[in-house]
Structure formats: C-alpha cells, structure tokens
Design a protein around this motif. Structure first.
Motif, PDB file in Angstrom:
ATOM      1  N   HIS A   1       7.014  -3.619   3.595  1.00  0.00           N
ATOM      2  CA  HIS A   1       6.112  -3.558   4.803  1.00  0.00           C
ATOM      3  C   HIS A   1       6.569  -2.077   5.451  1.00  0.00           C
ATOM      4  N   SER A   2       7.616  -1.695   5.227  1.00  0.00           N
ATOM      5  CA  SER A   2       7.966  -0.256   5.708  1.00  0.00           C
ATOM      6  C   SER A   2       8.573   0.513   4.752  1.00  0.00           C
ATOM      7  N   PRO A   3       7.812   1.738   3.935  1.00  0.00           N
ATOM      8  CA  PRO A   3       8.382   2.332   3.057  1.00  0.00           C
ATOM      9  C   PRO A   3       9.579   3.103   3.564  1.00  0.00           C
ATOM     10  N   ALA A   4       9.582   3.545   4.705  1.00  0.00           N
ATOM     11  CA  ALA A   4      10.993   4.092   5.323  1.00  0.00           C
ATOM     12  C   ALA A   4      12.207   3.157   5.059  1.00  0.00           C
ATOM     13  N   VAL A   5      11.955   1.974   5.441  1.00  0.00           N
ATOM     14  CA  VAL A   5      13.053   0.925   5.341  1.00  0.00           C
ATOM     15  C   VAL A   5      13.488   0.900   4.068  1.00  0.00           C
ATOM     16  N   LEU A   6      12.374   0.425   3.224  1.00  0.00           N
ATOM     17  CA  LEU A   6      12.585   0.065   1.856  1.00  0.00           C
ATOM     18  C   LEU A   6      13.299   1.397   1.168  1.00  0.00           C
ATOM     19  N   GLY A   7      12.715   2.793   1.361  1.00  0.00           N
ATOM     20  CA  GLY A   7      13.158   3.866   0.707  1.00  0.00           C
ATOM     21  C   GLY A   7      14.536   4.053   1.034  1.00  0.00           C
ATOM     22  N   GLY A   8      14.842   3.883   2.386  1.00  0.00           N
ATOM     23  CA  GLY A   8      16.270   4.189   3.016  1.00  0.00           C
ATOM     24  C   GLY A   8      17.224   3.355   2.455  1.00  0.00           C
ATOM     25  N   TYR A   9      16.894   2.060   2.306  1.00  0.00           N
ATOM     26  CA  TYR A   9      17.637   0.884   1.743  1.00  0.00           C
ATOM     27  C   TYR A   9      17.959   1.186   0.291  1.00  0.00           C
ATOM     28  N   LEU A  10      17.189   1.606  -0.607  1.00  0.00           N
ATOM     29  CA  LEU A  10      17.251   1.888  -1.785  1.00  0.00           C
ATOM     30  C   LEU A  10      18.067   3.271  -2.051  1.00  0.00           C
ATOM     31  N   GLN A  11      17.876   4.209  -1.371  1.00  0.00           N
ATOM     32  CA  GLN A  11      18.789   5.285  -1.356  1.00  0.00           C
ATOM     33  C   GLN A  11      20.207   5.241  -1.006  1.00  0.00           C
ATOM     34  N   LEU A  12      20.237   4.314   0.022  1.00  0.00           N
ATOM     35  CA  LEU A  12      21.746   3.924   0.601  1.00  0.00           C
ATOM     36  C   LEU A  12      22.433   3.167  -0.329  1.00  0.00           C
TER      37      LEU A  12
ATOM     38  N   VAL B   1       0.978  -1.272  -0.004  1.00  0.00           N
ATOM     39  CA  VAL B   1       0.052  -0.012   0.069  1.00  0.00           C
ATOM     40  C   VAL B   1       0.901   1.159  -0.017  1.00  0.00           C
ATOM     41  N   GLY B   2       0.217   2.397  -0.320  1.00  0.00           N
ATOM     42  CA  GLY B   2       0.906   3.589  -0.187  1.00  0.00           C
ATOM     43  C   GLY B   2       2.321   3.937  -1.088  1.00  0.00           C
ATOM     44  N   ALA B   3       3.407   4.343  -0.313  1.00  0.00           N
ATOM     45  CA  ALA B   3       4.564   4.486  -0.964  1.00  0.00           C
ATOM     46  C   ALA B   3       5.313   3.265  -1.276  1.00  0.00           C
ATOM     47  N   SER B   4       5.178   2.178  -0.477  1.00  0.00           N
ATOM     48  CA  SER B   4       5.749   0.939  -0.735  1.00  0.00           C
ATOM     49  C   SER B   4       5.160   0.232  -2.105  1.00  0.00           C
TER      50      SER B   4
ATOM     51  N   VAL C   1      29.861   1.001   3.577  1.00  0.00           N
ATOM     52  CA  VAL C   1      29.281  -0.375   3.309  1.00  0.00           C
ATOM     53  C   VAL C   1      28.819  -1.234   4.573  1.00  0.00           C
ATOM     54  N   VAL C   2      29.676  -0.795   5.537  1.00  0.00           N
ATOM     55  CA  VAL C   2      29.108  -1.391   6.953  1.00  0.00           C
ATOM     56  C   VAL C   2      27.604  -1.066   7.395  1.00  0.00           C
ATOM     57  N   ALA C   3      27.289   0.106   7.340  1.00  0.00           N
ATOM     58  CA  ALA C   3      25.984   0.632   7.579  1.00  0.00           C
ATOM     59  C   ALA C   3      24.954  -0.035   6.776  1.00  0.00           C
ATOM     60  N   LEU C   4      25.173  -0.196   5.179  1.00  0.00           N
ATOM     61  CA  LEU C   4      24.353  -1.048   4.373  1.00  0.00           C
ATOM     62  C   LEU C   4      24.247  -2.460   4.661  1.00  0.00           C
ATOM     63  N   ASN C   5      25.438  -3.119   4.864  1.00  0.00           N
ATOM     64  CA  ASN C   5      25.187  -4.451   5.617  1.00  0.00           C
ATOM     65  C   ASN C   5      24.662  -4.734   6.914  1.00  0.00           C
ATOM     66  N   ILE C   6      24.862  -3.769   7.875  1.00  0.00           N
ATOM     67  CA  ILE C   6      24.018  -3.776   9.028  1.00  0.00           C
ATOM     68  C   ILE C   6      22.535  -3.811   8.526  1.00  0.00           C
ATOM     69  N   LEU C   7      22.052  -2.776   7.917  1.00  0.00           N
ATOM     70  CA  LEU C   7      20.726  -2.766   7.566  1.00  0.00           C
ATOM     71  C   LEU C   7      20.135  -4.223   6.932  1.00  0.00           C
ATOM     72  N   THR C   8      20.752  -4.469   6.051  1.00  0.00           N
ATOM     73  CA  THR C   8      20.334  -5.592   5.308  1.00  0.00           C
ATOM     74  C   THR C   8      20.290  -7.009   6.141  1.00  0.00           C
ATOM     75  N   GLY C   9      21.751  -7.090   6.582  1.00  0.00           N
ATOM     76  CA  GLY C   9      21.772  -8.359   7.481  1.00  0.00           C
ATOM     77  C   GLY C   9      20.599  -8.293   8.736  1.00  0.00           C
ATOM     78  N   ALA C  10      20.490  -7.273   9.592  1.00  0.00           N
ATOM     79  CA  ALA C  10      19.717  -7.160  10.516  1.00  0.00           C
ATOM     80  C   ALA C  10      18.165  -7.579   9.985  1.00  0.00           C
ATOM     81  N   PHE C  11      17.989  -6.915   8.920  1.00  0.00           N
ATOM     82  CA  PHE C  11      16.435  -7.140   8.362  1.00  0.00           C
ATOM     83  C   PHE C  11      16.120  -8.361   8.030  1.00  0.00           C
ATOM     84  N   ASN C  12      17.192  -9.145   7.245  1.00  0.00           N
ATOM     85  CA  ASN C  12      17.222 -10.460   6.632  1.00  0.00           C
ATOM     86  C   ASN C  12      17.194 -11.433   7.952  1.00  0.00           C
ATOM     87  N   LEU C  13      17.785 -11.136   9.073  1.00  0.00           N
ATOM     88  CA  LEU C  13      17.697 -11.971  10.314  1.00  0.00           C
ATOM     89  C   LEU C  13      16.331 -11.920  11.052  1.00  0.00           C
ATOM     90  N   LEU C  14      15.931 -10.566  11.255  1.00  0.00           N
ATOM     91  CA  LEU C  14      14.563 -10.133  11.670  1.00  0.00           C
ATOM     92  C   LEU C  14      13.426 -10.994  11.118  1.00  0.00           C
TER      93      LEU C  14
END
Length: 176
Positions: free
Chosen positions: A39-50, A13-16, A152-165
C-alpha cells in the motif's frame, strides 16, 4: 482479522506494482506482510532495502535471531515472534536459549550482553551507557557488530509495528 488488504501485482499501482511483480517473479509469491506493505511503496521499498542490508550484517545470525526474539517479545508482534523463533530453531538454537531470548538474556554472557541491549535500544536508547558498549567490546564485538544490533532492532520495530497496525497475526497468516 487483517485491517489492511493484501495487494498483488495486479491490484497494486505504480512503484508498489513494480516491486511486487519483481518479488513474485523471483520468489513465486510474497508473504502477507510484504503484500500488505505494498500500500506504501515507501514502506515496502524501505523494508526491502533495510532487510537486504541487514543480510550483510556482521552480527552472527544465531545471535541476531535471538535479538529479534527479545525485541518482538517486548513489542508484541506474534507473527514476527513466530517467524524469528522458527528461524532460530532452523539455525539449531535450542529451546532453552529461545526461552532465554524471550526473557531478554542468554546463558552465554557475551550473547546475553547483546540480547540485553536490544530491548533497551527499543525502549530507552538514551539510557545506554559507555560501560555497556565497553563490555560488548570486551566480549569481542566490533563496532560494526554493535551498530548492526541497532539495525536488527530497527528492522524489527518496522515489521512488528506494521504487522500490529495491519492486523496481521499468526492466525490470519494461517488462514491466507
């Protein structure tokens, strides 16, 4: 088994929905992580931008993939680790260097200095010393390349933590 469901342009829905529809129209499909991040347009948008921003990094891609391997070996995201190992192989990084990256080092002292820094940024950034930064400069890294390591580390923290969750694993991706 994934803990969060994949979304599509029809189920988001919405921005997502708009982000997913754009990605699907440009690429034909999206992976499990991106579809689940929706599920989170903020997380998806932030991931895509980073992710796009890190595509413009000055850090050599063969080095950044080894940095990613070192971080994911610490963080424990098998899906990310597999992806970065595959990317390193595609860039002709040999198996010995991939294994060294998993252990947080390299046979090349200049690359080892960066790879050693990455898990330290992940685990204990307050422990980074002036001498370490000076050594990176002595190995020829610019301030921009050194700063890119943090990205690079920040991007990996985001993707790894998201996938694990989300419960996204190599096995769940193979079943999709």
């Amino acid at each position: 088994m994934p803990r969060l469901t994949r979304l599509t342009p029809d189920t988001a829905v919405g921005a997502s929905r708009d982000l997913l529809a754009d990605l699907v129209s440009r690429h034909g499909q999206v992976g499990d992580m991106v579809a689940t991040m929706a599920h989170s347009p903020a997380v998806l948008g932030g991931y895509l931008q980073l992710s796009r921003a890190m595509g413009r990094a000055k850090l050599n891609r063969r080095i950044s993939e080894r940095v990613s391997i070192a971080v994911q070996a610490q963080q424990g995201c098998g899906l990310c680790l597999d992806a970065h190992v595959s990317a390193a192989r595609a860039l002709c990084v040999d198996e010995e260097e991939i294994e060294r990256a998993r252990a947080g080092t390299s046979a090349d002292p200049a690359i080892a200095a960066v790879i050693t820094l990455a898990p330290q940024i992940y685990r204990e950034p307050a422990s980074i010393t002036d001498d370490q930064v000076t050594a990176l400069r002595e190995h020829g890294y610019s301030d921009r390349a050194i700063a890119d390591v943090v990205g690079v580390v920040a991007l990996n923290i985001l993707t790894g933590a998201f996938n694990l969750l989300a419960g996204l694993t190599p096995e769940s991706a193979a079943r999709a």
